[in-house]
Design an enzyme around this catalytic site. Sequence first.
Site, PDB file in Angstrom:
ATOM      1  N   SER A 105       0.816  -1.222   0.000  1.00 27.10           N
ATOM      2  CA  SER A 105       0.000   0.000   0.000  1.00 27.10           C
ATOM      3  C   SER A 105       0.848   1.270   0.000  1.00 27.10           C
ATOM      4  O   SER A 105       0.340   2.364  -0.256  1.00 27.10           O
ATOM      5  CB  SER A 105      -0.913   0.014   1.235  1.00 27.10           C
ATOM      6  OG  SER A 105      -0.131  -0.001   2.421  1.00 27.10           O
ATOM      7  N   CYS A 155       3.606 -11.568  12.715  1.00 27.05           N
ATOM      8  CA  CYS A 155       4.646 -10.973  13.570  1.00 27.05           C
ATOM      9  C   CYS A 155       4.040 -10.449  14.863  1.00 27.05           C
ATOM     10  O   CYS A 155       4.644  -9.636  15.560  1.00 27.05           O
ATOM     11  CB  CYS A 155       5.381  -9.860  12.822  1.00 27.05           C
ATOM     12  SG  CYS A 155       4.345  -8.473  12.335  1.00 27.05           S
TER      13      CYS A 155
END
Length: 395
Positions: free
Chosen positions: A250, A339
């Site tokens: 993005s 993560c």
Amino acid sequence: MVDIILKKAKEKAVLQRHPWVFSGALAQVKGKPQNGDVVKVLDADADFLAYGYYNDQSRVAVRLLDWDENAIINEQWWKAKIEAAIKAREHLQNNDTTTCRLIFSEADYLPGLIVDRFGDYLALQILTSGIEKVKETIVHTLSTLLNIKGIIDKSDASARAHDGLQTQHGTLLWGQLPPEFVEVKENGVKYLINILEGQKSGFYCDQRDNRKIVASYAAGKNVLDCFSYSGGFTLNALLNQAAAVTAVDSSALAVETLKKNIQLNQFDEGKVIAVQSDVNKYLRILKEKGQTFDVVVLDPPKYAPSRSSLDRAARAYKDLNRLGMQVLKKGGLLATFSCSGAMDIETFKQVIAWAALDAGKEVQIIYQFCQPEDHPVRISFSEGEYLKGLFCRIY
């Protein structure tokens, strides 16, 4: 030195060498320590437990440093810990790899300090008041031990707010500022790193080993790299003769940096489609078009920053992986990561199972990913084990 007295029966975690003492475990603070001051932690019977540094604004009131009562937490103590962490990584830095994490906070017995090396420059994240207090010692030690040109403060993590600290972004701490792009190598692949403006410290070296593993399956394959950032998985796939790669992120800066990195490595630009788009939106477009891939990589940002956000994050991971599976050819490979430290590997497996049910797919796990050795996991601090992933064959 101020004494911190714990409530009765609250010493167990300290005795087990967990480095955090939460504010709710404190019975008494004997004196008025400044935030970041080293204190002595005692049990309810006033017996010594450990030394740590204090912060009355943080939920983690004391971050523990040493369990030896004879230890002296002075400049030499900090220097010794820094030197030990750097020495442990010496073998990771060579002609093919010039970037790695040199210090990983609690895992290296330096809670609140993260140091990443990018060639001739270091990026520091100082996340706590205790580390902020000894910043000069840390910078001096690093500049003395390493042959570098500059040290940059990248302490822009929201974690600093929990210790009542302002964020820092790109401040020069020592030496000279880096150029707009610094060239580094990882596993023989060249990267241009924007230390000053890039995400986190500038580059995610925690995926070094995993990029290499996924790329070993990429020869002749059509690869989709989602959340591609500066192109870690894309570039490794190209190095291993992928037929084509579609890279999606993005961030305009990420896409621009990826294109620069393709040129830097002299890879065939015609093999790469770089797309600036929201990943979930783009996956839906691919599904509507009926476009499929041999290998899909899903390496999203942290969806679960805390346990309180785990349910919402699980739904986001499930939706993302469902879409990823739907654009894979039968028998194709999915490399999917989380993560989020709050999500353990078993929960992540369950999320992938839910995604497979929704997508009408069967899943074989062929490999389990983890963080590399420059991001070690301290056995008494499981919270440091944040990166996990699954390599799956999808039918």
